[in-house]
Design a protein around this motif. Structure first.
Motif, PDB file in Angstrom:
ATOM      1  N   GLU A 167     -11.226 -12.053  12.695  1.00  0.00           N
ATOM      2  CA  GLU A 167     -11.386 -12.919  11.519  1.00  0.00           C
ATOM      3  C   GLU A 167     -12.855 -13.260  11.300  1.00  0.00           C
ATOM      4  O   GLU A 167     -13.358 -13.235  10.174  1.00  0.00           O
ATOM      5  CB  GLU A 167     -10.558 -14.196  11.687  1.00  0.00           C
ATOM      6  N   LYS A 168     -13.566 -13.579  12.380  1.00  0.00           N
ATOM      7  CA  LYS A 168     -14.991 -13.910  12.286  1.00  0.00           C
ATOM      8  C   LYS A 168     -15.781 -12.695  11.799  1.00  0.00           C
ATOM      9  O   LYS A 168     -16.699 -12.829  10.982  1.00  0.00           O
ATOM     10  CB  LYS A 168     -15.495 -14.382  13.654  1.00  0.00           C
ATOM     11  N   LEU A 169     -15.433 -11.512  12.294  1.00  0.00           N
ATOM     12  CA  LEU A 169     -16.107 -10.282  11.866  1.00  0.00           C
ATOM     13  C   LEU A 169     -15.934 -10.053  10.372  1.00  0.00           C
ATOM     14  O   LEU A 169     -16.895  -9.711   9.671  1.00  0.00           O
ATOM     15  CB  LEU A 169     -15.571  -9.088  12.655  1.00  0.00           C
ATOM     16  N   VAL A 170     -14.725 -10.263   9.865  1.00  0.00           N
ATOM     17  CA  VAL A 170     -14.478 -10.091   8.436  1.00  0.00           C
ATOM     18  C   VAL A 170     -15.333 -11.082   7.645  1.00  0.00           C
ATOM     19  O   VAL A 170     -15.946 -10.717   6.628  1.00  0.00           O
ATOM     20  CB  VAL A 170     -12.976 -10.272   8.113  1.00  0.00           C
ATOM     21  N   GLU A 171     -15.400 -12.331   8.111  1.00  0.00           N
ATOM     22  CA  GLU A 171     -16.235 -13.333   7.437  1.00  0.00           C
ATOM     23  C   GLU A 171     -17.703 -12.911   7.433  1.00  0.00           C
ATOM     24  O   GLU A 171     -18.382 -13.001   6.398  1.00  0.00           O
ATOM     25  CB  GLU A 171     -16.115 -14.690   8.132  1.00  0.00           C
ATOM     26  N   LEU A 172     -18.193 -12.463   8.576  1.00  0.00           N
ATOM     27  CA  LEU A 172     -19.602 -12.059   8.667  1.00  0.00           C
ATOM     28  C   LEU A 172     -19.893 -10.838   7.808  1.00  0.00           C
ATOM     29  O   LEU A 172     -20.958 -10.750   7.179  1.00  0.00           O
ATOM     30  CB  LEU A 172     -19.981 -11.797  10.122  1.00  0.00           C
ATOM     31  N   GLU A 173     -18.974  -9.888   7.767  1.00  0.00           N
ATOM     32  CA  GLU A 173     -19.166  -8.718   6.911  1.00  0.00           C
ATOM     33  C   GLU A 173     -19.262  -9.129   5.445  1.00  0.00           C
ATOM     34  O   GLU A 173     -20.077  -8.594   4.685  1.00  0.00           O
ATOM     35  CB  GLU A 173     -18.029  -7.710   7.110  1.00  0.00           C
TER      36      GLU A 173
END
Length: 90
Positions: free
Chosen positions: A64-70
């Motif tokens: 979830e954090k990766l999707v936000e950062l992307e």
């Protein structure tokens, strides 16, 4: 079809009519077999269900954090691209 209740009844009858020595041997064999299996499973370095579930939750949060950062990076790249285009002389 075979009736499971009937099989259980037959197994109980056989067990109750066995000599005590045979029963003790079967109990000893079962205990030693269980212990051997437990020892081998312990050597195989399995993780517990609890540890697996915890790591699964960590992975979900990380994704979830990766999707936000992307999404943030894509937005910043878009803003940077827009800023560069507006700074170019005409």
């Amino acid at each position: 079809m075979i009736n499971p209740a009937k099989i259980e009844e037959i197994a109980k009858q056989i067990s109750s009519n066995m000599p005590q020595g045979v029963k003790n041997l079967a109990d000893t064999f079962e205990a030693k077999t269980k212990q051997a299996i437990q020892n081998k499973l312990a050597e195989m370095d399995f993780v517990s269900r609890e540890e697996f579930d915890v790591q699964s939750q960590v992975l979900i949060r990380t994704r979830e954090k990766l999707v936000e950062l992307e999404a943030k990076v894509a937005l910043l790249e878009q803003q940077l691209s827009t800023d560069k285009q507006s700074e170019q002389p005409e």
